[in-house]
Scaffold this motif. Structure first.
Motif, PDB file in Angstrom:
ATOM      1  N   LEU A 161       0.833  -1.211   0.000  1.00  0.00           N
ATOM      2  CA  LEU A 161       0.000   0.000   0.000  1.00  0.00           C
ATOM      3  C   LEU A 161       0.866   1.259   0.000  1.00  0.00           C
ATOM      4  O   LEU A 161       0.618   2.192  -0.765  1.00  0.00           O
ATOM      5  N   LEU A 162       1.877   1.276   0.857  1.00  0.00           N
ATOM      6  CA  LEU A 162       2.748   2.453   0.937  1.00  0.00           C
ATOM      7  C   LEU A 162       3.510   2.665  -0.367  1.00  0.00           C
ATOM      8  O   LEU A 162       3.696   3.803  -0.813  1.00  0.00           O
ATOM      9  N   LYS A 163       3.933   1.577  -0.976  1.00  0.00           N
ATOM     10  CA  LYS A 163       4.646   1.699  -2.250  1.00  0.00           C
ATOM     11  C   LYS A 163       3.733   2.262  -3.334  1.00  0.00           C
ATOM     12  O   LYS A 163       4.129   3.148  -4.106  1.00  0.00           O
ATOM     13  N   LYS A 164       2.505   1.776  -3.388  1.00  0.00           N
ATOM     14  CA  LYS A 164       1.542   2.274  -4.374  1.00  0.00           C
ATOM     15  C   LYS A 164       1.245   3.754  -4.156  1.00  0.00           C
ATOM     16  O   LYS A 164       1.048   4.512  -5.127  1.00  0.00           O
ATOM     17  N   SER A 165       1.243   4.174  -2.914  1.00  0.00           N
ATOM     18  CA  SER A 165       0.949   5.574  -2.579  1.00  0.00           C
ATOM     19  C   SER A 165       2.190   6.454  -2.567  1.00  0.00           C
ATOM     20  O   SER A 165       2.099   7.653  -2.289  1.00  0.00           O
ATOM     21  N   ASN A 166       3.360   5.863  -2.816  1.00  0.00           N
ATOM     22  CA  ASN A 166       4.627   6.598  -2.821  1.00  0.00           C
ATOM     23  C   ASN A 166       4.866   7.306  -1.478  1.00  0.00           C
ATOM     24  O   ASN A 166       5.162   8.504  -1.424  1.00  0.00           O
ATOM     25  N   VAL A 167       4.725   6.527  -0.415  1.00  0.00           N
ATOM     26  CA  VAL A 167       4.896   7.051   0.940  1.00  0.00           C
ATOM     27  C   VAL A 167       6.004   6.278   1.643  1.00  0.00           C
ATOM     28  O   VAL A 167       6.064   5.046   1.564  1.00  0.00           O
ATOM     29  N   ARG A 168       6.876   7.016   2.340  1.00  0.00           N
ATOM     30  CA  ARG A 168       7.881   6.396   3.199  1.00  0.00           C
ATOM     31  C   ARG A 168       7.460   6.598   4.654  1.00  0.00           C
ATOM     32  O   ARG A 168       7.057   7.691   5.042  1.00  0.00           O
ATOM     33  N   ALA A 169       7.590   5.542   5.445  1.00  0.00           N
ATOM     34  CA  ALA A 169       7.176   5.576   6.844  1.00  0.00           C
ATOM     35  C   ALA A 169       8.293   5.011   7.711  1.00  0.00           C
ATOM     36  O   ALA A 169       9.382   4.687   7.226  1.00  0.00           O
ATOM     37  N   THR A 170       8.024   4.897   8.998  1.00  0.00           N
ATOM     38  CA  THR A 170       8.994   4.343   9.947  1.00  0.00           C
ATOM     39  C   THR A 170       8.367   3.163  10.670  1.00  0.00           C
ATOM     40  O   THR A 170       7.221   3.242  11.135  1.00  0.00           O
ATOM     41  N   PHE A 171       9.130   2.084  10.776  1.00  0.00           N
ATOM     42  CA  PHE A 171       8.654   0.860  11.424  1.00  0.00           C
ATOM     43  C   PHE A 171       9.461   0.616  12.689  1.00  0.00           C
ATOM     44  O   PHE A 171      10.675   0.387  12.636  1.00  0.00           O
ATOM     45  N   PHE A 172       8.790   0.695  13.845  1.00  0.00           N
ATOM     46  CA  PHE A 172       9.418   0.397  15.122  1.00  0.00           C
ATOM     47  C   PHE A 172       9.193  -1.084  15.416  1.00  0.00           C
ATOM     48  O   PHE A 172       8.107  -1.507  15.811  1.00  0.00           O
ATOM     49  N   VAL A 173      10.250  -1.846  15.197  1.00  0.00           N
ATOM     50  CA  VAL A 173      10.165  -3.309  15.151  1.00  0.00           C
ATOM     51  C   VAL A 173      10.342  -3.921  16.536  1.00  0.00           C
ATOM     52  O   VAL A 173      11.219  -3.506  17.303  1.00  0.00           O
ATOM     53  N   VAL A 174       9.524  -4.931  16.826  1.00  0.00           N
ATOM     54  CA  VAL A 174       9.677  -5.745  18.038  1.00  0.00           C
ATOM     55  C   VAL A 174      10.214  -7.116  17.611  1.00  0.00           C
ATOM     56  O   VAL A 174       9.713  -7.725  16.673  1.00  0.00           O
ATOM     57  N   GLY A 175      11.221  -7.584  18.314  1.00  0.00           N
ATOM     58  CA  GLY A 175      11.918  -8.788  17.876  1.00  0.00           C
ATOM     59  C   GLY A 175      11.228 -10.101  18.127  1.00  0.00           C
ATOM     60  O   GLY A 175      11.402 -11.061  17.370  1.00  0.00           O
ATOM     61  N   ASN A 176      10.424 -10.209  19.211  1.00  0.00           N
ATOM     62  CA  ASN A 176       9.899 -11.519  19.593  1.00  0.00           C
ATOM     63  C   ASN A 176       8.638 -11.337  20.434  1.00  0.00           C
ATOM     64  O   ASN A 176       8.648 -11.522  21.639  1.00  0.00           O
ATOM     65  N   ASN A 177       7.547 -10.941  19.785  1.00  0.00           N
ATOM     66  CA  ASN A 177       6.295 -10.736  20.514  1.00  0.00           C
ATOM     67  C   ASN A 177       5.154 -11.479  19.844  1.00  0.00           C
ATOM     68  O   ASN A 177       5.266 -11.960  18.713  1.00  0.00           O
ATOM     69  N   MET A 178       4.060 -11.632  20.547  1.00  0.00           N
ATOM     70  CA  MET A 178       2.825 -12.212  20.013  1.00  0.00           C
ATOM     71  C   MET A 178       3.023 -13.632  19.476  1.00  0.00           C
ATOM     72  O   MET A 178       2.305 -14.099  18.603  1.00  0.00           O
ATOM     73  N   GLY A 179       4.034 -14.314  20.002  1.00  0.00           N
ATOM     74  CA  GLY A 179       4.273 -15.697  19.595  1.00  0.00           C
ATOM     75  C   GLY A 179       4.750 -15.870  18.176  1.00  0.00           C
ATOM     76  O   GLY A 179       4.675 -16.971  17.621  1.00  0.00           O
ATOM     77  N   LYS A 180       5.302 -14.797  17.570  1.00  0.00           N
ATOM     78  CA  LYS A 180       5.663 -14.878  16.151  1.00  0.00           C
ATOM     79  C   LYS A 180       7.039 -15.483  15.916  1.00  0.00           C
ATOM     80  O   LYS A 180       7.409 -15.754  14.778  1.00  0.00           O
ATOM     81  N   GLY A 181       7.816 -15.698  16.983  1.00  0.00           N
ATOM     82  CA  GLY A 181       9.174 -16.199  16.832  1.00  0.00           C
ATOM     83  C   GLY A 181      10.165 -15.072  16.643  1.00  0.00           C
ATOM     84  O   GLY A 181       9.799 -13.918  16.450  1.00  0.00           O
ATOM     85  N   HIS A 182      11.439 -15.419  16.691  1.00  0.00           N
ATOM     86  CA  HIS A 182      12.493 -14.427  16.546  1.00  0.00           C
ATOM     87  C   HIS A 182      12.501 -13.878  15.128  1.00  0.00           C
ATOM     88  O   HIS A 182      12.448 -14.637  14.156  1.00  0.00           O
ATOM     89  N   ILE A 183      12.606 -12.567  14.988  1.00  0.00           N
ATOM     90  CA  ILE A 183      12.532 -11.965  13.660  1.00  0.00           C
ATOM     91  C   ILE A 183      13.679 -12.382  12.749  1.00  0.00           C
ATOM     92  O   ILE A 183      13.534 -12.338  11.519  1.00  0.00           O
ATOM     93  N   ASN A 184      14.810 -12.789  13.326  1.00  0.00           N
ATOM     94  CA  ASN A 184      15.925 -13.211  12.485  1.00  0.00           C
ATOM     95  C   ASN A 184      16.044 -14.729  12.373  1.00  0.00           C
ATOM     96  O   ASN A 184      17.022 -15.237  11.825  1.00  0.00           O
ATOM     97  N   ASP A 185      15.050 -15.447  12.858  1.00  0.00           N
ATOM     98  CA  ASP A 185      14.990 -16.892  12.673  1.00  0.00           C
ATOM     99  C   ASP A 185      14.370 -17.164  11.304  1.00  0.00           C
ATOM    100  O   ASP A 185      13.273 -16.688  11.002  1.00  0.00           O
TER     101      ASP A 185
END
Length: 301
Positions: A105-129
């Motif tokens: 969506l952001l790419k289609k709208s030509n918008v840049r945003a900021t993502f504050f990333v959490v490494g290991n929440n909500m049972g999703k596993g480690h982001i670098n796994d």
């Protein structure tokens, strides 16, 4: 003596700890699974199995030099953009199931945003796994020109955490992000914006800009009031004299499918430019990350 599954635990239960492999939930019971172990709800001091107590594989970043560069202040809460006419959209808690759609969506709208990333929440596993599948998503965030920043390792309340736990929340997320991006972010958002004097002093020592926000409340009541809240905030003043730093969450279906395009369209209708947090603070992209150095003996196993 450690408590077994189903037993009470935690600060409200006389500081009882859970047994091996168990987590102490936010409500104070020992068990397993995301509802007990996942993210901010797990009581770190009473359960070694909490997601927040797990360290990701990767190179230890704690010895990375931390020079303070640029003109944006470090170790103090920043709640507003400093460049007039800008709106910085920021998204917390991801990556998650909806993040790729948001990037489209952001790419289609030509918008840049900021993502504050959490490494290991909500049972999703480690982001670098590799099994979690999130490393390529974070790499795409950066490749698309968005800004990647840190929102801690497991979304713990930093004011309620010990000094050692705060350090782990900061460094574990750095390890994972450095493993994915080859660099460490210089921008950080404390969960719930809770970061008192000790916390701010530590973030200053670690070389972080501490970014707060104007809350759209997209997380409340399914986002019922988010559009009204956001529009009212932006309409308070003209772009000639104001700028805004808005928070939303890419972990909510409402935000990705219904709210983000509204935020983009509303800002543009009011003649604001949509930028990253760094850009809205007048900070060039070269200052958003710092390189890190390591020695083979520092590999986390």
């Amino acid at each position: 003596m450690s408590a077994g599954s189903g037993a009470v635990c935690g600060a409200a239960a006389g500081n009882v700890s859970c047994g091996s492999g168990l987590c102490c939930s936010e409500t104070g019971f020992c068990g397993t699974g995301t509802s007990f172990c996942g993210g901010s709800g797990c009581q770190l001091s009473y359960a070694p199995a909490c997601d927040g107590n797990q360290t990701p594989l990767g190179n230890d970043t704690s010895k990375t030099p931390r020079p303070l560069f640029g003109n944006v202040p470090y170790g103090v809460g920043i709640s507003h953009c400093s460049v007039a006419g800008k709106v910085a959209l920021s998204f917390d808690d991801g990556p998650y199931a909806y993040t790729t759609e948001l990037l489209d969506l952001l790419k289609k709208s030509n918008v840049r945003a900021t993502f504050f990333v959490v490494g290991n929440n909500m049972g999703k596993g480690h982001i670098n796994d590799a099994s979690s599948g999130y490393a390529p998503v974070i790499q795409r965030i950066a490749a698309d020109g968005h800004q990647v920043a840190s929102h801690t390792w497991s979304h713990q309340d930093l004011n309620a955490a010990t000094r050692e736990q705060r350090r782990a929340e900061i460094i574990s997320n750095e390890i994972a992000l450095a493993d994915i991006l080859g660099a460490v972010p210089t921008y950080f958002r404390p969960p719930y914006t809770r970061c008192g004097g000790a916390c701010l002093a530590e973030l200053l020592a670690w070389g972080y800009h501490v970014v707060n926000y104007i809350d759209t409340r997209d997380w409340q009541d399914g986002g019922a009031a988010a559009k009204t809240t956001y529009q009212a905030i932006l309409a308070q003043h003209s772009p000639a004299s104001s700028a805004w730093l808005a928070l939303a969450h890419d972990v909510h279906e409402f935000t990705v499918h219904h709210f983000t395009q509204f935020m983009v369209d509303t800002a543009r209708a009011l003649r604001y430019d949509l930028v990253t947090v760094g850009e809205c603070l007048g900070d060039p992209p070269a200052n958003w990350y710092r390189p890190f150095t390591w020695h083979p003996s520092e590999r986390q196993c």
